[in-house]
Design an enzyme around this catalytic site. Structure first.
Site, PDB file in Angstrom:
ATOM      1  N   GLU A 101      17.417 -38.506  70.296  1.00 41.48           N
ATOM      2  CA  GLU A 101      18.787 -39.001  70.404  1.00 41.48           C
ATOM      3  C   GLU A 101      19.763 -38.233  69.519  1.00 41.48           C
ATOM      4  O   GLU A 101      20.930 -38.065  69.890  1.00 41.48           O
ATOM      5  CB  GLU A 101      18.838 -40.494  70.051  1.00 41.48           C
ATOM      6  CG  GLU A 101      18.185 -41.404  71.068  1.00 41.48           C
ATOM      7  CD  GLU A 101      16.709 -41.651  70.801  1.00 41.48           C
ATOM      8  OE1 GLU A 101      16.118 -42.508  71.496  1.00 41.48           O
ATOM      9  OE2 GLU A 101      16.154 -40.989  69.890  1.00 41.48           O
ATOM     10  N   PHE A 117      13.468 -57.696  69.073  1.00 38.53           N
ATOM     11  CA  PHE A 117      12.830 -56.382  69.159  1.00 38.53           C
ATOM     12  C   PHE A 117      13.883 -55.303  69.412  1.00 38.53           C
ATOM     13  O   PHE A 117      14.689 -55.416  70.323  1.00 38.53           O
ATOM     14  CB  PHE A 117      11.793 -56.378  70.284  1.00 38.53           C
ATOM     15  CG  PHE A 117      11.142 -55.037  70.500  1.00 38.53           C
ATOM     16  CD1 PHE A 117      10.308 -54.483  69.546  1.00 38.53           C
ATOM     17  CD2 PHE A 117      11.361 -54.332  71.672  1.00 38.53           C
ATOM     18  CE1 PHE A 117       9.705 -53.250  69.744  1.00 38.53           C
ATOM     19  CE2 PHE A 117      10.766 -53.092  71.881  1.00 38.53           C
ATOM     20  CZ  PHE A 117       9.930 -52.549  70.915  1.00 38.53           C
ATOM     21  N   GLN A 118      13.891 -54.284  68.602  1.00 36.46           N
ATOM     22  CA  GLN A 118      14.810 -53.144  68.672  1.00 36.46           C
ATOM     23  C   GLN A 118      16.275 -53.577  68.572  1.00 36.46           C
ATOM     24  O   GLN A 118      17.158 -52.999  69.190  1.00 36.46           O
ATOM     25  CB  GLN A 118      14.574 -52.316  69.946  1.00 36.46           C
ATOM     26  CG  GLN A 118      13.247 -51.564  69.927  1.00 36.46           C
ATOM     27  CD  GLN A 118      13.122 -50.518  71.006  1.00 36.46           C
ATOM     28  OE1 GLN A 118      13.713 -50.621  72.079  1.00 36.46           O
ATOM     29  NE2 GLN A 118      12.337 -49.482  70.737  1.00 36.46           N
ATOM     30  N   LYS A 159      22.260 -56.110  77.054  1.00 37.07           N
ATOM     31  CA  LYS A 159      21.580 -55.977  78.344  1.00 37.07           C
ATOM     32  C   LYS A 159      22.037 -57.034  79.342  1.00 37.07           C
ATOM     33  O   LYS A 159      22.135 -56.748  80.548  1.00 37.07           O
ATOM     34  CB  LYS A 159      20.059 -56.054  78.126  1.00 37.07           C
ATOM     35  CG  LYS A 159      19.256 -55.547  79.312  1.00 37.07           C
ATOM     36  CD  LYS A 159      17.784 -55.413  78.951  1.00 37.07           C
ATOM     37  CE  LYS A 159      16.989 -54.799  80.101  1.00 37.07           C
ATOM     38  NZ  LYS A 159      15.553 -54.615  79.745  1.00 37.07           N
TER      39      LYS A 159
END
Length: 585
Positions: free
Chosen positions: A70, A132-133, A182
């Site tokens: 990235e 998570f993340q 998301k």
């Protein structure tokens, strides 16, 4: 050839132009906003939280380039923005994907490069729950962006992206970021995003105050020892032509900052090249002795000024900048001119009552060129000099060749010994000084200007930080020549340790580095080794002739250092030309 997000069509298949399908999700709205903004390329890495956006990209004509890391995505987007002048775009997923972009975003912020970063985020209901993340991407990036947005709704996410794109490009360019939960990108919407527009509260000064312009023009006309200091803002504003016209009409010597390299042709007699810590002796002498400095689009950083108290001590300063925050921040401006550099230069051109009477001054500047030439020795009994390699490349490549670099000694040699005549042909990391910038930046630069030659000078330490980017250059079949000026050290650190830390070379020597020519071949690139003067021209030609990425592992003199050098915080007029001079300062 770049990886495309759409399914390729048969060559003979033609379709009439049709209206795009209406958006149905937040992710589609994000992509539509990028399409409306004219985006051609996106640099990124897939991941869970950003996956809906990638899925929407599948049916778009936007080209996607999958990067190997990235950080490389943000540097490639940065270089793309430098070369085109339009915002480069990078994608990353949440958590580690987003944090890996941070170095490149900070780099773009320091150098005022237009970049828009789109990052995935965990669903809104999980934000703040250590999912998570999950990372507070907006909180992390707010200090290093013009604006960081948290997209809260599927109906408005497209407009968030449109505004971020416009803001990255407007006024003083810089990076923006939109964090995309998301559930927002997966959510349903029928709202089409609007065209890129900045917020109503965002105002950009176009022209300077006429009275201030007139006073500045009169001061410049009255000067006996005038200089123009051309910064990176001249290039950002597409003002290089206006600068050249102004300087030539009024016969004023031109110095550039390092980010301003290429804004004025270095082969012109008025050029004194670039100034600062490792700038030319004649540029630094002119700055020290000028009585009137027209500084355009520069933030007067410490690597340019040395000690502020000793910087241009006798000069009245005319400072042109689009960002009012830069005026008198580091160097006091006697005549502040806030506005777009191209417009203000035209205002000044019309306001000048006459050219300065500066024949003697111009002669003195030419005398300094003779007194402090940029030269070096090439003894037969010493290893290959890096300056020689750079000069030979400069001699045989077209004027519009784009030079990219990492950060370190190699960066200085590439800026000192290549003759730059065109804007947007120097692509490097200045304010942040990011080692590893060169490999991915060259990818972004080549995709931005496929018809121009791209040469990337790197150091062995800098090259190792992002060498995985070679896999991208090979996959995309990019014709880039990488030149590793290999001295088996983090050379600039070692030079400072020798000069200021009594030669204690702690963690600066790299005697365990790989064979870069063999490493290049492992990635699928063409590898070359260069160890002597005998085959420099032949190796350069072979590497340039190869249709694809090539790597020249140039084993240079490990004892060679970068000079001239102004010690940190020192007087620009007191520069060292060699190690002995440095000890006396």
């Amino acid at each position: 050839m770049s990886e495309r997000a759409s399914v390729p069509k048969e060559e003979d298949e033609t379709e009439p132009e049709t209206e795009p399908e209406p958006v149905t999700t937040g992710a589609q709205s994000v992509i539509r906003a990028l399409e409306n903004a004219g985006t051609d390329y996106v640099f990124g890495v897939q991941g869970g939280a950003i996956m809906p956006v990638y899925d929407a990209l599948y049916d778009s004509d936007i080209n996607h380039v999958t990067m190997a890391h990235e950080q490389g995505a943000s540097h490639a987007a940065d270089a793309y923005g430098i070369v085109t002048g339009d915002p480069g775009v990078c994608f990353a997923t949440s958590g580690p994907g987003a944090t890996n972009l941070v170095t490149g975003i900070a780099d773009a912020n320091m150098d005022s490069d237009p970049v828009i970063a789109l990052t995935g985020q965990v669903p809104t209901e999980f934000v703040g729950n250590d999912a998570f993340q999950e990372t507070d991407t907006v909180g992390i990036t707010q200090p290093i962006t013009k604006e960081s947005y948290f997209a809260a709704d599927s109906d408005t996410v497209g407009d968030n992206v449109s505004e971020a794109f416009a803001l990255a490009d407007a006024g003083r360019q810089g990076p923006t970021l939109v964090d995309l939960p998301k559930d927002v990108t997966q959510g349903e919407t029928e709202v089409e995003p609007g065209a890129p527009e900045t917020p109503e509260t965002y105002e950009v000064p176009e022209e300077a105050d006429d009275e201030n312009v007139q006073e500045a023009a009169e001061a410049l006309a009255e000067a006996d020892r005038p200089v123009i200091l051309s910064g990176g803002g001249v290039i950002k504003a597409n003002a290089s032509s206006a600068l050249r016209e102004f300087a030539k009409e009024y016969e004023i010597p031109v110095i550039t900052t390092m980010p301003g390299i290429g804004s004025f042709p270095e082969d012109h007699e008025l050029s004194l090249e670039w100034a600062g810590m490792h700038g030319t002796g004649y540029a630094n002498m002119a700055i020290t002795n000028t009585d009137c400095m027209l500084a355009i689009g520069t933030r007067f950083d410490d690597r340019l000024t040395g000690g502020v108290d000793s910087f241009a001590p006798d000069a009245e300063v005319i400072h042109v900048d689009i960002d009012p925050a830069e005026i008198s921040k580091n160097v006091y401006a006697d005549y502040p001119l806030i506005g777009d550099a191209r417009n203000v230069l035209r205002q000044l051109f019309d306001a000048m009552p006459r050219a300065p009477d500066a024949d003697e001054w111009r002669d003195q500047c030419q005398a300094w060129k003779s007194e402090y030439p940029m030269d070096y020795d090439t003894p037969d009994d010493e290893p290959l000099k890096p300056q020689y390699v750079v000069e030979r490349f400069s001699d045989v490549t077209p004027d519009d060749t784009i030079v990219c670099t990492g950060v370190g000694q190699h960066q200085m040699w590439a800026s000192q010994f290549w003759e730059y005549t065109e804007p947007r042909t120097w692509v490097s990391s200045h304010g942040l000084g990011t080692m590893g910038y060169g490999v991915p930046a060259a990818i972004g630069a080549k995709l931005a200007a496929p018809d121009q030659e791209v040469v990337c000078f790197d150091g062995d330490g800098s090259f190792l930080m992002t060498v995985q980017g070679l896999s991208v250059a090979v996959r995309e079949q990019l014709d880039i020549t990488y030149v590793v000026l290999n001295n088996e050290a983090v050379g600039m650190v070692r030079q400072w340790q020798d000069g200021f830390y009594e030669g204690r070379r702690m963690a600066s020597e790299y005697p365990w580095i790989p064979q870069f020519d063999k490493l290049a071949e492992a990635f699928g690139a063409r590898g070359f080794t260069l160890e002597s003067y005998e085959n420099v021209e032949e190796t350069i030609q072979e590497a340039r002739d190869y249709d694809g990425p090539s790597v020249i592992d140039a084993h240079i003199d490990p004892g060679e250092n970068v000079f001239p050098m102004v010690p940190s915080g020192g007087d620009n007029g007191l520069f060292a030309l060699n190690e002995d001079h440095l000890e006396m300062l």
